[in-house]
Structures are given as C-alpha cells and as structure tokens.
Scaffold this motif. Structure first.
Motif, PDB file in Angstrom:
ATOM      1  N   ALA A 209      41.029  37.006  39.902  1.00  0.00           N
ATOM      2  CA  ALA A 209      41.175  35.883  40.701  1.00  0.00           C
ATOM      3  C   ALA A 209      41.009  34.357  40.140  1.00  0.00           C
ATOM      4  O   ALA A 209      40.172  34.520  39.108  1.00  0.00           O
ATOM      5  CB  ALA A 209      40.066  36.175  41.825  1.00  0.00           C
ATOM      6  N   GLN A 210      41.967  33.593  40.760  1.00  0.00           N
ATOM      7  CA  GLN A 210      42.077  32.345  39.911  1.00  0.00           C
ATOM      8  C   GLN A 210      41.164  31.259  40.501  1.00  0.00           C
ATOM      9  O   GLN A 210      40.825  30.404  39.936  1.00  0.00           O
ATOM     10  CB  GLN A 210      43.544  31.895  40.156  1.00  0.00           C
ATOM     11  CG  GLN A 210      44.388  32.656  39.466  1.00  0.00           C
ATOM     12  CD  GLN A 210      45.941  32.249  39.492  1.00  0.00           C
ATOM     13  OE1 GLN A 210      46.474  32.646  40.582  1.00  0.00           O
ATOM     14  NE2 GLN A 210      46.489  31.660  38.747  1.00  0.00           N
ATOM     15  N   THR A 211      40.638  31.369  41.907  1.00  0.00           N
ATOM     16  CA  THR A 211      39.961  30.581  42.495  1.00  0.00           C
ATOM     17  C   THR A 211      38.435  30.970  42.490  1.00  0.00           C
ATOM     18  O   THR A 211      38.437  32.243  42.873  1.00  0.00           O
ATOM     19  CB  THR A 211      40.542  29.966  43.863  1.00  0.00           C
ATOM     20  OG1 THR A 211      40.585  31.133  44.634  1.00  0.00           O
ATOM     21  CG2 THR A 211      41.756  29.358  43.553  1.00  0.00           C
ATOM     22  N   VAL A 214      38.119  32.967  46.102  1.00  0.00           N
ATOM     23  CA  VAL A 214      38.623  34.229  46.314  1.00  0.00           C
ATOM     24  C   VAL A 214      37.735  34.972  45.337  1.00  0.00           C
ATOM     25  O   VAL A 214      37.385  36.372  45.622  1.00  0.00           O
ATOM     26  CB  VAL A 214      40.071  34.401  45.645  1.00  0.00           C
ATOM     27  CG1 VAL A 214      40.433  35.688  45.688  1.00  0.00           C
ATOM     28  CG2 VAL A 214      41.044  33.548  46.682  1.00  0.00           C
ATOM     29  N   ARG A 215      37.269  34.692  44.092  1.00  0.00           N
ATOM     30  CA  ARG A 215      36.384  35.549  43.069  1.00  0.00           C
ATOM     31  C   ARG A 215      35.093  35.752  44.243  1.00  0.00           C
ATOM     32  O   ARG A 215      34.721  37.100  44.126  1.00  0.00           O
ATOM     33  CB  ARG A 215      35.971  34.691  42.113  1.00  0.00           C
ATOM     34  CG  ARG A 215      37.115  34.714  41.052  1.00  0.00           C
ATOM     35  CD  ARG A 215      36.542  34.188  39.824  1.00  0.00           C
ATOM     36  NE  ARG A 215      35.957  32.788  39.748  1.00  0.00           N
ATOM     37  CZ  ARG A 215      36.603  31.659  39.392  1.00  0.00           C
ATOM     38  NH1 ARG A 215      38.149  31.973  39.108  1.00  0.00           N
ATOM     39  NH2 ARG A 215      36.148  30.504  39.454  1.00  0.00           N
ATOM     40  N   HIS A 257      44.928  36.273  34.299  1.00  0.00           N
ATOM     41  CA  HIS A 257      45.691  36.323  35.465  1.00  0.00           C
ATOM     42  C   HIS A 257      46.535  37.499  35.524  1.00  0.00           C
ATOM     43  O   HIS A 257      47.498  37.562  34.448  1.00  0.00           O
ATOM     44  CB  HIS A 257      46.407  34.936  35.658  1.00  0.00           C
ATOM     45  CG  HIS A 257      47.415  34.936  36.741  1.00  0.00           C
ATOM     46  ND1 HIS A 257      47.075  35.202  38.104  1.00  0.00           N
ATOM     47  CD2 HIS A 257      48.700  34.686  36.647  1.00  0.00           C
ATOM     48  CE1 HIS A 257      48.332  35.146  38.739  1.00  0.00           C
ATOM     49  NE2 HIS A 257      48.981  34.881  38.086  1.00  0.00           N
ATOM     50  N   SER A 260      48.603  37.106  41.918  1.00  0.00           N
ATOM     51  CA  SER A 260      48.199  35.911  42.458  1.00  0.00           C
ATOM     52  C   SER A 260      47.107  36.030  43.631  1.00  0.00           C
ATOM     53  O   SER A 260      46.698  37.267  44.211  1.00  0.00           O
ATOM     54  CB  SER A 260      49.542  35.486  43.528  1.00  0.00           C
ATOM     55  OG  SER A 260      49.851  36.491  44.531  1.00  0.00           O
ATOM     56  N   ASP A 261      46.298  35.032  43.891  1.00  0.00           N
ATOM     57  CA  ASP A 261      45.297  35.335  44.773  1.00  0.00           C
ATOM     58  C   ASP A 261      45.926  35.406  46.315  1.00  0.00           C
ATOM     59  O   ASP A 261      45.144  36.092  47.035  1.00  0.00           O
ATOM     60  CB  ASP A 261      44.537  33.776  44.888  1.00  0.00           C
ATOM     61  CG  ASP A 261      43.615  33.542  43.846  1.00  0.00           C
ATOM     62  OD1 ASP A 261      43.589  34.605  42.863  1.00  0.00           O
ATOM     63  OD2 ASP A 261      42.777  32.507  43.662  1.00  0.00           O
ATOM     64  N   LYS A 262      46.929  35.011  46.567  1.00  0.00           N
ATOM     65  CA  LYS A 262      47.429  35.600  47.771  1.00  0.00           C
ATOM     66  C   LYS A 262      47.776  37.132  47.991  1.00  0.00           C
ATOM     67  O   LYS A 262      47.370  37.749  48.873  1.00  0.00           O
ATOM     68  CB  LYS A 262      48.972  34.658  48.025  1.00  0.00           C
ATOM     69  CG  LYS A 262      49.867  35.298  49.091  1.00  0.00           C
ATOM     70  CD  LYS A 262      51.302  34.894  48.950  1.00  0.00           C
ATOM     71  CE  LYS A 262      52.127  35.653  50.019  1.00  0.00           C
ATOM     72  NZ  LYS A 262      53.459  35.280  49.979  1.00  0.00           N
ATOM     73  N   LEU A 264      46.059  39.314  46.054  1.00  0.00           N
ATOM     74  CA  LEU A 264      44.626  39.963  46.114  1.00  0.00           C
ATOM     75  C   LEU A 264      43.907  39.937  47.405  1.00  0.00           C
ATOM     76  O   LEU A 264      43.418  40.763  47.834  1.00  0.00           O
ATOM     77  CB  LEU A 264      43.720  39.083  45.206  1.00  0.00           C
ATOM     78  CG  LEU A 264      44.097  39.263  43.749  1.00  0.00           C
ATOM     79  CD1 LEU A 264      43.138  38.329  42.801  1.00  0.00           C
ATOM     80  CD2 LEU A 264      44.198  40.705  43.171  1.00  0.00           C
ATOM     81  N   MET A 265      44.286  38.789  48.109  1.00  0.00           N
ATOM     82  CA  MET A 265      43.528  38.555  49.481  1.00  0.00           C
ATOM     83  C   MET A 265      44.221  39.297  50.639  1.00  0.00           C
ATOM     84  O   MET A 265      43.539  40.288  51.227  1.00  0.00           O
ATOM     85  CB  MET A 265      43.722  37.418  50.094  1.00  0.00           C
ATOM     86  CG  MET A 265      42.806  36.262  49.092  1.00  0.00           C
ATOM     87  SD  MET A 265      41.164  36.656  49.134  1.00  0.00           S
ATOM     88  CE  MET A 265      40.795  36.470  51.299  1.00  0.00           C
TER      89      MET A 265
END
Length: 334
Positions: A209-211, A214-215, A257, A260-262, A264-265
């Motif tokens: 995860a990038q943020t 989200v992590r 990476h 995208s976090d999108k 993943l969520m």
C-alpha cells in the motif's frame, strides 16, 4: 414466446451488472500481474483461464451498457496495476486465490441469475455461473495434484438415523456442550480456510500500500482475520476435530508498488462483503447458541471494518457510485 429482451434493465439487473463489472476489471488487473511471476505451468493455466473469463465478461458487460445507452463504469484499468513489480505471493498462494475466485463467482452469479428477469441477462449470468464452477474445478484438481488441497475434517459415518429429542441440542453457553454437527463443522472449517487465505492476502496488501492510512487498514484486516481464525479453530479443537489448515501460503518481503490503493481498498471491501454473506449462511446452519452468537459478533466486527473502509474510499474519491434511484426531494425543489 417472446424474450422480453427489449425491456429496460431492472434495478437488480443494473446492480449485479455494475458490481460484476467492477470485480471483473479488478480480476483482470490482479491475474495479469500474477501471470508475470508464476513458475508452475499448471498454475499458469488456471490463472490464464481466470483472466480469460474476466476479460470476456468485461467485454460482454460493455456491449450491454452500450446497447442500453448506459455510461460504462470506470472500474479498474492498467493504471491500477504494475505488472512488472516484484512478486508478492508464491504459486500456491496464487492457486488458492484463483480457486477462491471460483467459489465466490459461484456464490455471486447464482444470486445474479435469480435476480435477473430478461432472458439475455439470465443467459449471461448462467454462463458466468458455469464458468466459475469450471474455474473452481480446474483449480481444485491442480491443488489435489500438487498435494496442497486441504480437505474438510473427517468424521465417522452415521450408523443410524436419529431425531433430536432434547433442547440441549441448542445449548452451548454453559454445562456440557454437544458435539458439533457435520454442518457446523463444514461452516467452521470453510470460514477458517477463508480467513487464513484472507489474512495472508492482506499481509501482502499492507506491504505494498502506498499511503499510511491504507497500510494501517490492511494490517487491521489481517489481525481481524487471525482473530476470527482463532475463534473457529477453538470451536473445532474443543470437539477434538483436527484442523489441518496448512495452505502452503507464502508472502514475500517486497514492498514495491503493485496495485493502486483504490484497487486494494475495493478488493478488501469486496472480500469482506462476501465474508459477511458466508457468515450469515453459517449462522443459519449453526443451531448451537454459542456458535450462533459468535457468528453474530464477528459479523458486526466485519461490518464495522467494511464501513471504515468505505469511508476511506469516499474520502479519497475512490468509491464509484452504483446506479441509484433519483432524489425526488431535490427534484421537487425545481
């Protein structure tokens, strides 16, 4: 007999098409990445088949949307995946993932068929249901050939037919607890399996995860999965039921990476929505009060997790709005 294919899509048909499109575009991204790293040729065949099925469904959905004059959802694209990123999961993990895709597809598409009225829509989702079953069977066969297919626990065959005569059959909080029924064992074991796989998946998601937000969310999900696995395992072990859940799952140390976090969520929320549905079925099939209470409590925990995930998606502009009824109050204001 007329097909009624000219009648506009119902709210149910719009709903299942929308969610199916989002999930299939996600699977295209995920399986495309997996194919870059698979070493076992038998696993590669299963993953390639999963990719092929999702690509066909995406194209069919786009054709339906165009024919109905409906905007095509955004879903997920090549911008949501870096297929050249280092490997996160081993081949066994990927094969288990694809096998679970078949399981969830059978669940989703059987409901989609039942919710659809138009013959062409029912035909599409019936085909999707059959291909999901085929994907599961192919993947399960490979798991068995590799010696990594984990069977549900064995119990002795019954020697006579019986009817329940005592209310103690429903008890479970205090005193002696009756042995688990085969139905309760089946649900406990399947939920233990799903949480073991889900926990490993989210462990990898937390690494890539990038943020920070989200992590943290993915780490929390992994811990929830471990907790739920412990609950299910405890019920089984208390009845001296062996739980040989050693899936051979492996998550690498890569933090590059990938998705995208999108993505993943959405992926995590979709899995948890399926999980709550499975818990509901498990609750209905578990007469023992302590087990039913546990499912109710765990469903609440997952529901809160999903709501928090949805809030994160909304805050970041990642939550694509499903087709909705018009706001009559706003319209009445002119």
């Amino acid at each position: 007999m007329t097909s009624h294919d000219h009648i506009q899509l119902t709210a149910s048909e719009l709903s299942v098409f929308f969610m199916s499109y989002l999930k299939d575009t996600l699977v295209v991204c995920v399986t495309s990445y997996f194919l870059e790293h698979i070493e076992d040729p038998d696993v590669r065949v299963c993953v390639a088949y999963a990719l092929e099925l999702s690509e066909k469904r995406v194209e069919t959905a786009r054709a339906f949307y165009k024919a109905e004059g409906i905007p095509i959802p955004v879903g997920f694209t090549e911008h949501d995946v870096n297929v050249k990123a280092p490997r996160i999961y081993n081949d066994v993990m990927i094969l288990q993932y694809v096998t679970n895709l078949g399981i969830m597809g059978m669940s989703s598409y059987s409901l989609a068929v039942a919710q659809s009225a138009r013959q062409d829509i029912r035909k599409h989702f019936t085909s999707s249901l059959n291909s999901s079953a085929d994907l599961f069977n192919r993947s399960a066969n490979v798991l068995q050939e590799k010696g990594v297919f984990i069977r549900s626990p064995f119990i002795p065959y019954p020697t006579l037919t019986e009817f329940v005569e005592k209310r103690h059959f429903l008890a479970g909080w205090m005193g002696d607890q009756r042995p688990l029924t085969s139905t309760e064992i089946s649900f406990l074991y399947l939920n233990l399996f799903r949480n073991t796989l889900g926990g490993a998946l989210l462990t990898g998601f937390a690494q890539i995860a990038q943020t920070k937000e989200v992590r943290k969310f993915m780490t929390r999900g992994s811990e929830i999965a471990k907790h739920h696995s412990a609950v299910f395992g405890k019920f089984l072990s208390e009845s001296n039921i062996l739980t040989p859940v050693s899936l051979g799952l492996n998550v690498t140390e890569s933090t590059d990476h990938v998705f995208s976090d999108k993505l993943l969520m959405f992926h995590t929320n979709a899995l948890n929505n399926h999980g709550m549905s499975f818990y509901g079925q498990s609750l209905a099939g578990s007469p023992r009060k302590d087990i039913a209470t546990a499912y109710s409590r765990l469903m609440v925990e997952v529901g809160e997790y999903v709501m928090d995930g949805t809030q994160i998606m909304i805050n970041n502009g990642w939550f694509e709005k499903p087709p909705s009824a018009p706001d009559r109050k706003e319209l009445s204001k002119g």
